[in-house]
Design a protein around this motif. Structure first.
Motif, PDB file in Angstrom:
ATOM      1  N   ASP A 274       0.845  -1.214   0.000  1.00  0.00           N
ATOM      2  CA  ASP A 274       0.000   0.000   0.000  1.00  0.00           C
ATOM      3  C   ASP A 274       0.875   1.257   0.000  1.00  0.00           C
ATOM      4  OD1 ASP A 274      -2.710  -0.924   0.036  1.00  0.00           O
ATOM      5  OD2 ASP A 274      -2.360  -1.689   2.056  1.00  0.00           O
TER       6      ASP A 274
ATOM      7  N   SER B  38      -2.108   1.926  -8.547  1.00  0.00           N
ATOM      8  CA  SER B  38      -2.901   0.994  -7.736  1.00  0.00           C
ATOM      9  C   SER B  38      -2.038  -0.214  -7.359  1.00  0.00           C
ATOM     10  CB  SER B  38      -4.127   0.523  -8.517  1.00  0.00           C
ATOM     11  OG  SER B  38      -3.697  -0.330  -9.564  1.00  0.00           O
ATOM     12  N   LYS B  39      -2.463  -0.874  -6.287  1.00  0.00           N
ATOM     13  CA  LYS B  39      -1.745  -2.092  -5.867  1.00  0.00           C
ATOM     14  C   LYS B  39      -1.822  -3.149  -6.970  1.00  0.00           C
ATOM     15  CE  LYS B  39      -3.172  -3.547  -1.823  1.00  0.00           C
ATOM     16  NZ  LYS B  39      -3.269  -4.169  -0.478  1.00  0.00           N
ATOM     17  N   LYS B  40      -2.942  -3.120  -7.688  1.00  0.00           N
ATOM     18  CA  LYS B  40      -3.172  -4.087  -8.779  1.00  0.00           C
ATOM     19  C   LYS B  40      -2.046  -3.985  -9.819  1.00  0.00           C
ATOM     20  CE  LYS B  40      -6.969  -5.501 -11.738  1.00  0.00           C
ATOM     21  NZ  LYS B  40      -8.216  -5.057 -12.368  1.00  0.00           N
ATOM     22  N   THR B  41      -1.619  -2.747 -10.079  1.00  0.00           N
ATOM     23  CA  THR B  41      -0.539  -2.522 -11.057  1.00  0.00           C
ATOM     24  C   THR B  41       0.753  -3.181 -10.567  1.00  0.00           C
ATOM     25  OG1 THR B  41      -1.550  -0.404 -11.603  1.00  0.00           O
ATOM     26  CG2 THR B  41       0.699  -0.732 -12.360  1.00  0.00           C
TER      27      THR B  41
ATOM     28  N   TYR C 194       0.972  -5.729  -8.471  1.00  0.00           N
ATOM     29  CA  TYR C 194       0.807  -7.192  -8.520  1.00  0.00           C
ATOM     30  C   TYR C 194       0.809  -7.747  -9.945  1.00  0.00           C
ATOM     31  CZ  TYR C 194       0.037  -7.437  -3.493  1.00  0.00           C
ATOM     32  OH  TYR C 194       0.212  -7.377  -2.129  1.00  0.00           O
ATOM     33  N   ALA C 195       0.581  -6.884 -10.922  1.00  0.00           N
ATOM     34  CA  ALA C 195       0.662  -7.328 -12.319  1.00  0.00           C
ATOM     35  C   ALA C 195       2.114  -7.647 -12.682  1.00  0.00           C
ATOM     36  CB  ALA C 195       0.120  -6.244 -13.239  1.00  0.00           C
TER      37      ALA C 195
ATOM     38  N   GLU D 220       4.517 -10.852  -8.038  1.00  0.00           N
ATOM     39  CA  GLU D 220       3.550 -11.758  -7.410  1.00  0.00           C
ATOM     40  C   GLU D 220       3.234 -11.369  -5.957  1.00  0.00           C
ATOM     41  OE1 GLU D 220       3.631 -16.422  -6.710  1.00  0.00           O
ATOM     42  OE2 GLU D 220       4.573 -15.825  -8.610  1.00  0.00           O
ATOM     43  N   ASN D 221       4.283 -11.001  -5.218  1.00  0.00           N
ATOM     44  CA  ASN D 221       4.105 -10.649  -3.802  1.00  0.00           C
ATOM     45  C   ASN D 221       5.288  -9.799  -3.335  1.00  0.00           C
ATOM     46  OD1 ASN D 221       6.243 -12.519  -3.423  1.00  0.00           O
ATOM     47  ND2 ASN D 221       4.767 -14.192  -3.254  1.00  0.00           N
TER      48      ASN D 221
END
Length: 201
Positions: free
Chosen positions: A24, A33-36, A38-39, A42-43
């Motif tokens: 975050d 965004s966090k989604k970006t 994670y794209a 992976e972690n």
């Protein structure tokens, strides 16, 4: 974008610590965004691993370039110390200790790689110092290079060397002088004293 995330994450890890920085925080810092994130990663563990390896290669290449200049071996060690501290942001967040505690597998892989790089560099440094008559000729080169590596890594344990007592920049200087005074000849001592005096001006 992947490289940008890596650069920003590395910066934040060094300034705030591996444990403190969340995905975050990184997303907010970058305005994405966090989604970006994670794209591409992976972690957080993958991000920590790639960021430590990226930093390791930057530092290794820098050390190689300094060594290639074949400067006076005492001066070379001071140049390497300065270069490493610059890239590790003076280790304000004790990155090595946090890595060891929260990501032991990554820490052990990194330590092995650091040992291999430093072994080559320090063995070459000691041999040249002996040839130039600034290090004692009766030194056990393998012992000196290993004890140096051991010292460089041990002083980063802030349970042994609390930051309040030993700020990292000061500690690095104390350790390097301690190491060199044990191996220099009278000729080398003159070089060492002149470097220490010029650093204090």
């Amino acid at each position: 974008m992947k490289e940008k995330i890596l650069v920003t994450a590395t910066e934040m890890f060094l300034n705030l610590g591996f444990k403190s920085v969340t995905m975050d925080d990184l997303a907010s810092e970058m305005g994405i965004s966090k989604k970006t994130i994670y794209a591409h990663y992976e972690n957080k563990t993958q991000l920590v691993e790639e960021s430590t390896m990226r930093l390791f290669w930057i530092i290794s290449n820098g050390i190689d370039q300094i060594s290639a200049l074949k400067k006076n071996p005492i001066e070379e060690l001071y140049d390497i110390k300065k270069f490493v501290m610059l890239h590790l942001k003076d280790e304000k967040s004790s990155p090595q200790y946090q890595l060891q505690k929260y990501y032991p597998k990554i820490f052990n892989t990194l330590k092995q790689k650091q040992f291999e790089v430093m072994q080559v560099c320090v063995v070459d440094n000691v041999r040249r110092g002996i040839e130039q008559g600034i290090y004692r000729e009766n030194l056990n080169v393998d012992f000196v290079s290993r004890i140096y590596f051991s010292g460089v890594t041990s002083i980063k344990d802030y349970r042994l060397f609390p930051v309040q007592m030993f700020p990292m920049t000061v500690l690095q200087d104390i350790f390097l002088e301690y190491h060199l005074r044990g191996i220099v000849t009278p000729k080398g001592r003159k070089v060492l004293n002149s470097i220490i005096n010029s650093n204090q001006e």
